[in-house]
Motif scaffolding. Structure first.
Motif, PDB file in Angstrom:
ATOM      1  N   GLY A   1      41.558  43.492  61.575  1.00  0.00           N
ATOM      2  CA  GLY A   1      42.967  43.370  61.918  1.00  0.00           C
ATOM      3  C   GLY A   1      43.807  42.568  60.963  1.00  0.00           C
ATOM      4  O   GLY A   1      44.991  42.346  61.217  1.00  0.00           O
ATOM      5  N   ALA A   2      43.246  42.119  59.832  1.00  0.00           N
ATOM      6  CA  ALA A   2      44.001  41.285  58.902  1.00  0.00           C
ATOM      7  C   ALA A   2      44.733  42.122  57.861  1.00  0.00           C
ATOM      8  O   ALA A   2      44.285  43.209  57.489  1.00  0.00           O
ATOM      9  N   THR A   3      45.850  41.601  57.394  1.00  0.00           N
ATOM     10  CA  THR A   3      46.535  42.141  56.223  1.00  0.00           C
ATOM     11  C   THR A   3      45.980  41.407  55.014  1.00  0.00           C
ATOM     12  O   THR A   3      45.932  40.177  55.002  1.00  0.00           O
ATOM     13  N   THR A   4      45.548  42.128  53.994  1.00  0.00           N
ATOM     14  CA  THR A   4      44.827  41.498  52.894  1.00  0.00           C
ATOM     15  C   THR A   4      45.593  41.522  51.584  1.00  0.00           C
ATOM     16  O   THR A   4      46.413  42.404  51.332  1.00  0.00           O
ATOM     17  N   VAL A   5      45.292  40.525  50.754  1.00  0.00           N
ATOM     18  CA  VAL A   5      45.783  40.454  49.380  1.00  0.00           C
ATOM     19  C   VAL A   5      44.551  40.287  48.504  1.00  0.00           C
ATOM     20  O   VAL A   5      43.784  39.338  48.681  1.00  0.00           O
ATOM     21  N   LEU A   6      44.326  41.201  47.566  1.00  0.00           N
ATOM     22  CA  LEU A   6      43.128  41.153  46.745  1.00  0.00           C
ATOM     23  C   LEU A   6      43.329  40.212  45.570  1.00  0.00           C
ATOM     24  O   LEU A   6      44.331  40.287  44.855  1.00  0.00           O
ATOM     25  N   ALA A   7      42.378  39.313  45.362  1.00  0.00           N
ATOM     26  CA  ALA A   7      42.392  38.395  44.220  1.00  0.00           C
ATOM     27  C   ALA A   7      41.225  38.747  43.317  1.00  0.00           C
ATOM     28  O   ALA A   7      40.079  38.486  43.654  1.00  0.00           O
ATOM     29  N   ARG A   8      41.503  39.343  42.177  1.00  0.00           N
ATOM     30  CA  ARG A   8      40.449  39.677  41.235  1.00  0.00           C
ATOM     31  C   ARG A   8      40.185  38.486  40.324  1.00  0.00           C
ATOM     32  O   ARG A   8      41.047  37.634  40.150  1.00  0.00           O
ATOM     33  N   PRO A   9      38.991  38.405  39.717  1.00  0.00           N
ATOM     34  CA  PRO A   9      38.675  37.295  38.819  1.00  0.00           C
ATOM     35  C   PRO A   9      39.714  37.143  37.718  1.00  0.00           C
ATOM     36  O   PRO A   9      40.039  38.104  37.018  1.00  0.00           O
ATOM     37  N   GLY A  10      40.267  35.958  37.604  1.00  0.00           N
ATOM     38  CA  GLY A  10      41.282  35.707  36.593  1.00  0.00           C
ATOM     39  C   GLY A  10      42.662  36.205  36.948  1.00  0.00           C
ATOM     40  O   GLY A  10      43.599  36.065  36.164  1.00  0.00           O
TER      41      GLY A  10
END
Length: 587
Positions: free
Chosen positions: A389-398
Motif C-alpha cells: 500500500g505504499a507510494t514508492t520513490v526509487l533510489a538507485r546507487p549514486g
C-alpha cells in the motif's frame, strides 16, 4: 524568454516554445487537475504534464548552455592565439541546430514523463523531433516540415497506446494534425490551424466519452495539449491565441473551467479502455524508464497488456518510458527487469475508496485518509512496498532522490495524512525538507527516521490506517527502532574501517551503519554478520537479496537460523538492483 514572431521553425523556436508551454501549463495546472475525471480521477493531470514539459525545458536549456559555453571558451582561445595561428579552428555556433534542440526536447520529456497523458505528450514531442532531425544539417524547417511533424507526432502517439480511445488527448492530437494539413503560407499559419483544430476537437470530447459528459468537463490530457499548441502559436506569431471557448454550445456550457487555452494533461486510461472507468480498476500505477532493445520491448508490451490497462510505451533507440495500471505492481516491475534495465521506477498505490478505484460517477479528487511514502533502493523492494500500500520513490546507487521528488510522491499519495519513510540515514535532511514543504501545502506528515529498507518493512508491517494518526506513527516508529539492520557490500578501494583495513574487492559487513566484518566470501561473511546480530536476541530475520548476491546465500542463512536459533523465523525477499549484495534485518 523572447517572444519574437517567426515564419520558420528553428532551434530558438524550440527553446521559446518549450518555455511558453511550461508557463501555460503552470498557469493552468490546478485548474486542469480539477477536471481530471477520466479514467482515474486522481487530480494530478495538470501537475504531471507540467513536470513532463519542465524536464523538456531543462534539457533544451542545457544544450543551449553547452553551445554558449563552448563558443565562449574557444572564442577566447582563438583571440589569444590567433596571431600565431594562421588557420585557427572555427568557433562553434552560439546556438544548437534544430535537430539538436529537438532531440533534447524529446529526450527531456521522455525521461521526465509523468502520468499517462504526460507519457503521451512525451511521445508527441518525440514524433515531432524525429521529423525535425531527419535533415541534421538544416538550420530550420518551413510550414511543410511543421505539418509533417504534427502528423507524425499524432500517428506515433496513437501507436504507443495499447488500446486507443477517442475523446482523449489522442483525438485532440489527430485533429490538430488534420487541421494543419490544409494550412499554407508560413509556420505561424500552420500552428494556428493546428491550435484551432485541437480546440474544436477538445470541445467534442464530452460527446465521445460518457464519463466526461456526466462530469461536465473536457478531457484533461486534451486540454493540456491545447495549451501546448497555444504556446506554439505564440512562439511563431508573437500573439497568444484567444481564450474564447470553441466547439458546440452544449460542450461550452458544460465546461466548469472557463476557456480552452489553459493547459493540462495527464492520465491515460484517458486513452485506454473506457469501460475501466465504470468497473473496478487496477490498484497501482507503475512507471519506469527502461533500457532495452526493440524486440524485448515488443515482448514487454504483450506481457504488460495482459497484466493491466492504460499501457503506454514510448521512446526508442534503446531508451523507453513505460506506463501501466496493474493490480500486481511487482509483476510489472519484474517484466521490465526481464526486458532490460528499468530505473527511475515510480509506483503509486490508489487505496480502496480512492479515485483510482471508484466509479467515475462519484465526486473526483476525494483524498484517502492516510498513506505511506517510502524511499526504496531496488525494483523488487519497490514492488513489495507498493503491494503493501505504499507510494514508492526509487533510489538507485549514486542517485539519491531530491526533496522535490519526495514532495511529488507525497502529492501522488493523495492523502490527508502521510507517513514518510526515508530508509536511509543520509536522506534525513532531504526527507525533513520534503515533509516541511508538504505540511505547508496542508498535508499532515510524520517523518519516521528509518535508516534502512528493512526498518521500513518492519514499520510498514504494523501500519494500520484505521487507528489514530499519532498511534499509528508511534507503533511504526517503535517497530522500526526495534529492528537492527545490516548490509553486505564490496569494497571499491583500500580503506580504514572500524573492523580494520579493507582491500578493494573485500566483502564488507556493515551493522547499524558501521563496518563490523571484513571477509572474502559473501556467504561466510553474511553468516558472521547474522550471528553478531542475533547475539542480542531476535524473533524475525528479514533478508533482502540483491541481484549480485549468490543464489545459495539465502538458503545458507535460513539453515543457519533454523539450526542455531530456536523460535526465530526467517523471511526472504528479492530486492533487484539495490546497490548492496544483501540487506539483513533482525527484530
Amino acid at each position: 524568454m523572447p517572444q519574437v514572431p517567426q515564419t520558420f521553425f528553428d532551434a530558438l523556436a524550440v527553446r521559446t516554445w518549450c518555455g511558453l508551454a511550461l508557463q501555460a501549463l503552470g498557469r493552468a495546472r490546478e485548474e486542469i487537475d480539477a477536471i481530471n475525471v477520466y479514467p482515474v480521477a486522481d487530480g494530478d493531470t495538470g501537475t504531471n504534464l507540467y513536470l513532463t514539459v519542465e524536464s523538456a525545458v531543462a534539457a533544451v536549456e542545457a544544450v543551449f548552455l553547452g553551445h554558449e559555453t563552448a563558443s565562449a571558451g574557444l572564442g577566447a582561445d582563438s583571440g589569444a592565439d590567433g596571431a600565431a595561428d594562421a588557420s585557427p579552428d572555427p568557433v562553434p555556433a552560439l546556438s544548437p541546430s534544430l535537430a539538436e534542440a529537438a532531440r533534447a526536447m524529446a529526450h527531456g520529456a521522455l525521461i521526465g514523463a509523468r502520468g499517462n497523458s504526460g507519457t503521451i505528450v512525451a511521445q508527441l514531442l518525440r514524433g515531432m523531433a524525429q521529423v525535425f532531425a531527419a535533415d541534421g544539417a538544416a538550420a530550420h524547417t518551413d510550414a511543410r516540415g511543421l505539418r509533417l511533424a504534427l502528423r507524425h507526432a499524432a500517428d506515433s502517439a496513437r501507436q504507443a497506446v495499447a488500446h486507443p480511445v477517442e475523446g482523449t488527448v489522442l483525438s485532440v492530437a489527430s485533429a490538430a494534425a488534420d487541421a494543419a494539413e490544409s494550412a499554407e503560407d508560413d509556420c505561424g499559419t500552420v500552428a494556428r490551424a493546428a491550435y484551432e483544430g485541437a480546440r474544436a476537437a477538445l470541445a467534442e470530447t464530452p460527446g465521445q466519452l460518457a464519463v466526461l459528459e456526466r462530469a461536465g468537463v473536457v478531457d484533461a490530457g486534451g486540454r493540456g495539449l491545447v495549451a501546448v499548441l497555444g504556446a506554439l502559436v505564440e512562439t511563431l506569431t508573437g500573439e497568444a491565441p484567444a481564450a474564447a471557448p470553441t466547439g458546440r454550445a452544449a460542450a461550452d456550457t458544460a465546461l466548469p473551467v472557463a476557456t480552452f487555452t489553459a493547459a493540462e494533461g495527464d492520465d491515460v486510461r484517458c486513452a485506454d479502455r473506457p469501460e475501466a472507468a465504470e468497473d473496478g480498476a487496477p490498484a497501482f500505477e507503475v512507471i519506469y524508464l527502461l533500457e532495452a532493445d526493440d524486440a524485448a520491448v515488443a515482448r514487454l508490451r504483450d506481457r504488460l497488456d495482459a497484466l493491466g490497462d492504460s499501457l503506454v510505451v514510448v521512446g526508442g533507440d534503446g531508451l523507453w518510458n513505460v506506463h501501466v495500471h496493474v493490480d500486481d505492481a511487482g509483476a510489472a516491475v519484474e517484466a521490465g527487469v526481464e526486458a532490460g534495465r528499468p530505473h527511475r521506477i515510480r509506483i503509486t498505490h490508489f487505496g480502496v475508496g480512492d479515485a483510482h478505484t471508484r466509479a467515475a460517477g462519484r465526486p473526483p479528487r476525494e483524498r484517502v485518509q492516510r498513506a505511506v511514502v517510502a524511499v526504496v533502493p531496488g525494483e523488487g523492494l519497490a514492488g513489495l512496498y507498493a503491494e503493501s500500500g505504499a507510494t514508492t520513490v526509487l533510489a538507485r546507487p549514486g542517485e539519491p532522490p531530491a526533496s522535490g521528488e519526495l514532495v511529488e510522491a507525497v502529492r501522488r499519495a493523495h492523502a490527508r495524512e502521510v507517513v514518510l519513510l526515508p530508509n536511509d540515514a543520509d536522506l534525513r535532511h532531504t526527507a525533513a525538507a520534503a515533509a516541511e514543504q508538504a505540511r505547508a501545502e496542508g498535508i499532515r506528515v510524520a517523518l519516521i527516521p528509518t535508516r534502512s529498507a528493512v526498518q521500513g518493512i518492519a514499520a510498514l508491517a504494523v501500519h494500520e490506517a484505521d487507528r489514530r494518526f499519532d498511534e499509528d506513527v508511534v507503533a511504526m516508529t517503535s517497530a522500526a527502532g526495534a529492528t537492527r539492520y545490516a548490509e553486505l557490500t564490496v569494497a571499491e578501494r583500500q580503506s580504514w574501517t572500524m573492523a580494520g583495513i579493507c582491500q578493494a574487492g573485500d566483502v564488507l559487513g556493515l551493522v547499524d551503519g558501521d563496518v563490523a566484518v571484513i571477509g572474502s566470501d559473501v556467504t561466510e561473511t553474511a553468516g558472521t554478520v547474522l550471528d553478531r546480530m542475533l547475539q542480542a536476541g531476535g524473533e524475525l530475520v528479514t533478508i533482502v537479496l540483491g541481484d549480485e548476491a549468490p543464489e545459495s546465500v539465502a538458503e545458507h542463512l535460513r539453515t543457519r537460523v533454523r539450526e542455531a536459533y530456536l523460535a526465530v523465523d526467517t523471511v526472504v525477499y528479492r530486492g533487484g538492483r539495490q546497490g548492496s549484495l544483501l540487506l539483513i534485518g533482525v527484530e
